[in-house]
Design a protein around this motif. Structure first.
Motif, short mmCIF file in Angstrom:
data_model
loop_
_atom_site.label_atom_id
_atom_site.label_comp_id
_atom_site.label_asym_id
_atom_site.label_seq_id
_atom_site.Cartn_x
_atom_site.Cartn_y
_atom_site.Cartn_z
N PRO A 20 0.83 -1.22 0.00
CA PRO A 20 0.00 0.00 0.00
C PRO A 20 0.86 1.26 0.00
N VAL A 21 0.36 2.30 -0.61
CA VAL A 21 1.05 3.59 -0.58
C VAL A 21 1.21 4.03 0.87
N GLY A 22 2.40 4.44 1.25
CA GLY A 22 2.65 4.88 2.62
C GLY A 22 3.08 3.79 3.56
N SER A 23 3.09 2.54 3.10
CA SER A 23 3.56 1.44 3.95
C SER A 23 5.07 1.55 4.14
N MET A 24 5.56 0.92 5.19
CA MET A 24 7.00 0.94 5.46
C MET A 24 7.77 0.37 4.28
N GLU A 25 7.26 -0.71 3.70
CA GLU A 25 7.94 -1.33 2.57
C GLU A 25 7.98 -0.39 1.37
N ALA A 26 6.85 0.22 1.03
CA ALA A 26 6.80 1.10 -0.13
C ALA A 26 7.74 2.29 0.04
N ILE A 27 7.75 2.87 1.23
CA ILE A 27 8.62 4.01 1.50
C ILE A 27 10.09 3.60 1.42
N THR A 28 10.41 2.44 2.02
CA THR A 28 11.80 1.99 2.04
C THR A 28 12.31 1.68 0.64
N PHE A 29 11.52 0.98 -0.16
CA PHE A 29 11.96 0.67 -1.51
C PHE A 29 12.14 1.94 -2.34
#
Length: 495
Positions: free
Chosen positions: A294-303
């Motif tokens: 999801p947009v804003g998830s830790m994974e999305a932000i980190t990648f």
């Protein structure tokens, strides 16, 4: 005991790299004996909680003492000399250790010789510390068992979160390295068996091009697709192990002869370059793999941050890519892989079992019968053996299997191969292990590296893949990424 060892040696064991250890060997701060002693103490303390190690080598300390005697300033020894290595339980060791693929059916069997990769480890002076747990029969018995479970080893547990799936099938190899029970480990891969446990346990896993490392002396599933590869806490450590195990083996002559041209004359370690991202064209397999975050998830932000870092280091990222037929390629039934695997498994397992010096079972049919007769130990009521039964019904490589092979080859070509050629790519990247099934169709190499930790503290990773023989390029990229990001943190286990 651990504190006494630390005080006596003035050496930080936790997270120690091969380079750290060799430096300590050379200046007298550490011996192989003390290093093995430390890891054995770690295993005694932590393994009851992790189930990463099935058994330890009773000769490990003696082998370490011999390594210490061999070491002197005049000897030009391998970087693996005196280094403890844990070996997945499907790789033959001709010693006091069992090789059982996690099953009681093979307990007490006697292998005819060391696996090809084990011969190379012994020649390099490495210490075989023991056998790592795994998913029984590489999770090819049935659809029911949880990943990382075997009757002999129990349920492997992720050191970052005991309730988190440690992934399979090389679960123990990853858990042990992550939890500092060993320096490096040997694993094997068919479809994500190195990639998945590496990323969820926050270690580096290398699935080499098939044939770089010999598969002789390994409990098989598919000799066409299986490979043996290293796990370590750093890319450099994994590459040090890779350099030792690659090369021609007359007992796996076709594959190792075909792949020997991919082995650099000076070794893969020459590609450990901090500027290895510079000028590399890397495709982001955005769809469908990154779409799950999801947009804003830790994974999305980190990648997103990692992509900026890679560009800053000179990489040319080609975004929003999707392989043709990606969804079909990720389904082993839809892509026809299961048809071929069922036939290959029966043929190759029967050949392996017949080659054993002694074994309670000599064929897949014998294993099926053993499981029925030992239903409690093998948890037959819970998990069954539907894949075994389907494999036993096969009758060699026929029309259906050849059609399946043709389809898989077509998917691999129209998927990764065409995508890379059309975009002039050196490699592709994807999150965690998510494209590993697609990559398996073409036996393509993958290197997985820690990428971060989610809001629950659970690890996730990034994987770089390429065409056959691109291992050196992937090492350049993975090493440079690792040094640009410095992601890995050791688990904080409360025991």
């Amino acid at each position: 005991m651990k504190n006494r060892l630390l005080a006596k040696n003035s050496f930080r064991f936790e997270e120690a790299t091969i380079a750290d250890i060799q430096a300590a060997f050379n200046d007298g701060r550490l011996t192989s004996f003390k290093l093995v002693e430390y890891y054995l103490d770690q295993i005694r303390t932590l393994n009851p909680h992790l189930n990463a190690v099935i058994e330890v080598n009773p000769d490990a300390l003696d082998d370490a003492a011999k390594a210490d005697i061999q070491r002197n300033a005049q000897n030009h020894l391998s970087p693996l000399h005196g280094i403890p290595v844990l070996v997945k339980d499907n790789i033959n060791t001709h010693d006091k250790l069992n090789t059982t693929s996690g099953s009681f059916a093979l307990l007490g069997s006697i292998v005819p010789r060391d696996a090809g990769v084990i011969q190379r480890l012994r020649m390099a002076g490495a210490i075989i510390l023991g056998k790592a747990s795994m998913s029984e029969w590489d999770n090819f018995r049935s659809l029911g068992p949880p990943q990382g479970w075997s009757p002999r080893g129990g349920q492997g547990r992720n050191p970052y979160s005991m309730t988190t799936n440690p992934c399979g099938t090389s679960s123990g190899s990853a858990i042990a390295v992550a939890a500092n029970l060993v320096t490096v480990s040997l694993a094997s891969d068919l479809v994500g068996s190195i990639t998945c446990p590496a990323v969820v346990n926050s270690v580096v896993g290398i699935k080499p091009t098939v044939g770089l490392a010999s598969r002789s002396g390994m409990v098989p599933i598919s000799p066409r697709l299986q490979t043996i590869g290293p796990m370590g806490r750093t890319v450099a450590d994994a590459v040090a192990l890779l350099d030792v195990i690659v090369g021609f083996d007359p007992l796996d002559s076709e594959a190792t002869n075909a792949a020997k041209k991919f082995i650099p004359e000076g070794g893969f370690h020459e590609f450990l370059k901090k500027d290895g991202l510079k000028g590399k064209r890397i495709g982001i397999l955005r769809h469908p793999y990154f779409d799950i975050y999801p947009v804003g998830s830790m994974e999305a932000i980190t990648f997103a941050e990692h992509f900026l870092t890679m560009r800053f280091k000179g990489a040319i990222l080609v975004d929003n890519l999707k392989m043709r037929n990606a969804e079909i390629m990720e389904n082993i039934t839809a892509n026809s892989e299961v048809v071929l695997l069922l036939a290959e498994f029966k043929l190759s397992l029967n050949a392996y079992l017949k080659d054993l010096v002694f074994s309670p079972v000599r064929s897949l049919a014998d294993v099926i019968a053993f499981n029925k007769n030992h239903s409690i130990e093998e948890k037959m009521e819970e998990y069954g053996q539907i894949i075994f039964l389907a494999s036993e019904k096969t009758d060699g490589i026929g029309v259906a299997e050849n059609i399946a092979l043709k389809l898989m080859t077509q998917f691999a070509q129209e998927g990764l191969e065409d995508l890379m050629k059309q975009n002039n790519l050196d490699a592709v990247l994807f999150p965690n292990h998510y494209a590993s099934t697609s990559m398996a169709l073409g036996a393509f190499p993958i290197i997985s590296v820690p990428a971060g930790y989610n809001s629950n503290g659970e690890p996730f990773g990034i994987s770089f893949a390429g065409l056959r023989g691109s291992d050196a390029i992937l090492i350049e990229i993975a090493y440079a990424f690792e040094h640009a990001t410095h992601v890995r943190n050791p688990p904080q286990m409360q025991v």
